[in-house]
Design a protein around this motif. Structure first.
Motif, PDB file in Angstrom:
ATOM      1  N   ALA A  99      12.841  31.714  38.471  1.00 63.02           N
ATOM      2  CA  ALA A  99      12.074  31.847  37.229  1.00 63.02           C
ATOM      3  C   ALA A  99      12.653  32.937  36.334  1.00 63.02           C
ATOM      4  O   ALA A  99      12.775  32.758  35.116  1.00 63.02           O
ATOM      5  CB  ALA A  99      10.615  32.152  37.558  1.00 63.02           C
ATOM      6  N   LEU A 100      13.044  34.057  36.926  1.00 65.13           N
ATOM      7  CA  LEU A 100      13.572  35.169  36.131  1.00 65.13           C
ATOM      8  C   LEU A 100      14.943  34.846  35.547  1.00 65.13           C
ATOM      9  O   LEU A 100      15.303  35.375  34.488  1.00 65.13           O
ATOM     10  CB  LEU A 100      13.649  36.436  36.989  1.00 65.13           C
ATOM     11  N   ARG A 101      15.718  33.999  36.231  1.00 65.92           N
ATOM     12  CA  ARG A 101      17.025  33.608  35.688  1.00 65.92           C
ATOM     13  C   ARG A 101      16.892  32.713  34.460  1.00 65.92           C
ATOM     14  O   ARG A 101      17.803  32.673  33.623  1.00 65.92           O
ATOM     15  CB  ARG A 101      17.852  32.900  36.763  1.00 65.92           C
ATOM     16  N   ASP A 102      15.768  32.009  34.367  1.00 65.51           N
ATOM     17  CA  ASP A 102      15.515  31.178  33.179  1.00 65.51           C
ATOM     18  C   ASP A 102      14.958  32.081  32.077  1.00 65.51           C
ATOM     19  O   ASP A 102      13.763  32.071  31.776  1.00 65.51           O
ATOM     20  CB  ASP A 102      14.528  30.056  33.527  1.00 65.51           C
ATOM     21  N   ARG A 131      -3.766  32.141  28.844  1.00 65.87           N
ATOM     22  CA  ARG A 131      -2.924  31.388  29.762  1.00 65.87           C
ATOM     23  C   ARG A 131      -2.971  32.007  31.140  1.00 65.87           C
ATOM     24  O   ARG A 131      -3.304  33.179  31.291  1.00 65.87           O
ATOM     25  CB  ARG A 131      -1.477  31.392  29.274  1.00 65.87           C
ATOM     26  N   SER A 132      -2.618  31.226  32.144  1.00 58.79           N
ATOM     27  CA  SER A 132      -2.453  31.738  33.493  1.00 58.79           C
ATOM     28  C   SER A 132      -0.968  31.778  33.824  1.00 58.79           C
ATOM     29  O   SER A 132      -0.171  31.046  33.220  1.00 58.79           O
ATOM     30  CB  SER A 132      -3.188  30.852  34.503  1.00 58.79           C
ATOM     31  N   PHE A 133      -0.595  32.636  34.772  1.00 56.90           N
ATOM     32  CA  PHE A 133       0.820  32.720  35.132  1.00 56.90           C
ATOM     33  C   PHE A 133       1.325  31.404  35.707  1.00 56.90           C
ATOM     34  O   PHE A 133       2.533  31.151  35.728  1.00 56.90           O
ATOM     35  CB  PHE A 133       1.044  33.860  36.126  1.00 56.90           C
ATOM     36  N   ARG A 156       5.113  26.847  36.734  1.00 56.02           N
ATOM     37  CA  ARG A 156       5.347  25.405  36.891  1.00 56.02           C
ATOM     38  C   ARG A 156       6.467  24.893  35.983  1.00 56.02           C
ATOM     39  O   ARG A 156       7.068  23.851  36.266  1.00 56.02           O
ATOM     40  CB  ARG A 156       4.058  24.618  36.620  1.00 56.02           C
ATOM     41  N   VAL A 157       6.764  25.650  34.912  1.00 54.33           N
ATOM     42  CA  VAL A 157       7.874  25.264  34.035  1.00 54.33           C
ATOM     43  C   VAL A 157       9.187  25.904  34.502  1.00 54.33           C
ATOM     44  O   VAL A 157      10.225  25.242  34.576  1.00 54.33           O
ATOM     45  CB  VAL A 157       7.581  25.688  32.576  1.00 54.33           C
ATOM     46  N   ALA A 158       9.117  27.201  34.850  1.00 54.00           N
ATOM     47  CA  ALA A 158      10.341  27.942  35.172  1.00 54.00           C
ATOM     48  C   ALA A 158      10.865  27.676  36.573  1.00 54.00           C
ATOM     49  O   ALA A 158      12.026  27.981  36.851  1.00 54.00           O
ATOM     50  CB  ALA A 158      10.088  29.438  34.993  1.00 54.00           C
ATOM     51  N   CYS A 159      10.039  27.122  37.463  1.00 54.47           N
ATOM     52  CA  CYS A 159      10.451  26.946  38.866  1.00 54.47           C
ATOM     53  C   CYS A 159      10.729  25.497  39.239  1.00 54.47           C
ATOM     54  O   CYS A 159      10.867  25.181  40.426  1.00 54.47           O
ATOM     55  CB  CYS A 159       9.389  27.520  39.804  1.00 54.47           C
ATOM     56  N   ARG A 160      10.805  24.614  38.278  1.00 51.97           N
ATOM     57  CA  ARG A 160      11.054  23.203  38.613  1.00 51.97           C
ATOM     58  C   ARG A 160      12.474  22.977  39.125  1.00 51.97           C
ATOM     59  O   ARG A 160      12.754  21.951  39.752  1.00 51.97           O
ATOM     60  CB  ARG A 160      10.792  22.319  37.384  1.00 51.97           C
TER      61      ARG A 160
END
Length: 316
Positions: free
Chosen positions: A139-142, A85-87, A92-96
């Motif tokens: 992203a880190l909060r998710d 996988r790529s970061f 793209r999932v965590a920053c929507r």
């Protein structure tokens, strides 16, 4: 026999502690070199525009890519195989949830095909938008999504993650300029960090006097018949060195003022958002009270109607 058993347990514990130590050192190295890279970028931005040709930026991008790729889980295919996988798959999932995010724009870029290339394009766009720190914080909060994408021991799951978003905040004071069609978005090759800029030894001005004394000591520690010609002359500091240091301090002071202005503007923005949220909260509470009052009145009316109906049926 008991001593042998204890020795075996100690050796086993040491073997188990080696991987955990190595993982901790790896995380600490990446976070430390990221902090150095951010400082180098800020210093360089005082003298020139930061774009794709800047070695400082290319190194920072490689460092951030490796941090976000650290212990990233693979993706299990239908046939049970694990594909890399790529970061970007995580971002793209965590920053929507970031307002006015660039996720869809990156996904729809025609000249960017691979997932790794999209991740590199996202780093550039986020820096130009001055939102990189906000993306990382969101992203880190998710934590649920982060746990789904990363293995135990990953940087984004450890204590180091709390420092990452904070150190990236200083980059918001820099005006970046990138071409999103350049070679920097080539996702064919992995990112490689150049550690040599952070390994150079720079002698501070405080050590000049001690070196001078050392040279004098060396010059006077010869034979008793040593002559003045054998004495090493004192170190002479070039005026240009001090001039350049003063210029660097001045540039850092100006940058600090710019960062201070940006942070003050950010604080004012957050205060306005907070006041708007408080006002909306008051309106919602008032609306709830009005609805509660209306509900009580309707309830009383219904009870009165029921009592009247019971009286009418009782009369019949």
């Amino acid at each position: 026999m008991a001593s042998l058993g204890l020795g075996g347990l100690g050796a086993s514990a040491r073997r188990k502690s080696v991987p955990s130590r190595n993982a901790a050192v790896e995380r600490r190295n990446l976070i430390t070199v990221c902090r150095f890279s951010v400082k180098t970028l800020i210093d360089r931005s005082c003298f020139e525009t930061i774009d794709d040709s800047s070695p400082e930026f290319n190194n920072f991008a490689a460092i951030l890519e490796q941090i976000l790729s650290h212990r990233l889980k693979g993706q299990i295919t239908w046939f049970g195989y694990e594909s890399t996988r790529s970061f970007w798959d995580y971002i793209r999932v965590a920053c929507r949830k970031v307002s006015h995010n660039c996720i869809c724009s990156i996904e729809n870029m025609e000249n960017v095909g691979s997932s790794r290339a999209k991740g590199r394009a996202w780093i550039r766009v986020a820096l130009m938008e001055k939102h990189l720190s906000e993306y990382i914080s969101t992203a880190l909060r998710d934590f649920k999504t982060t746990r789904r994408f990363y293995e135990d021991g990953a940087i984004v799951l450890g204590e180091e993650a709390n420092m990452l978003a904070g150190m990236l905040l200083g980059l918001n004071a820099i005006d970046f300029s990138f071409c999103l069609k350049g070679k920097g978005l080539d996702g064919t090759f992995p990112a490689v960090i150049d550690y040599t800029p952070y390994l150079k030894f720079i002698q501070s001005s405080d050590s000049i006097s001690s070196d001078e004394e050392e040279l004098r000591t060396v010059g006077s520690s010869g034979s008793e018949g040593s002559t003045p010609e054998n004495i090493v002359p004192p170190v002479i500091v070039d005026e240009n060195i001090w001039y350049n240091k003063c210029k660097r301090v001045e540039q850092k002071y100006r940058l600090a003022l710019e960062q201070k202005g940006y942070l003050e503007e950010l604080v004012r923005l957050r205060e306005n958002q907070l006041s708007e949220s408080v006002s909306q909260n008051k309106l919602l509470l008032q609306r709830i009270e009005d609805m509660d009052l209306a509900h009580k009145m309707e309830k009383e009316q219904l009870e009165y109607i029921i009592m009247e109906l019971q009286d009418q049926f009782g009369c019949h």
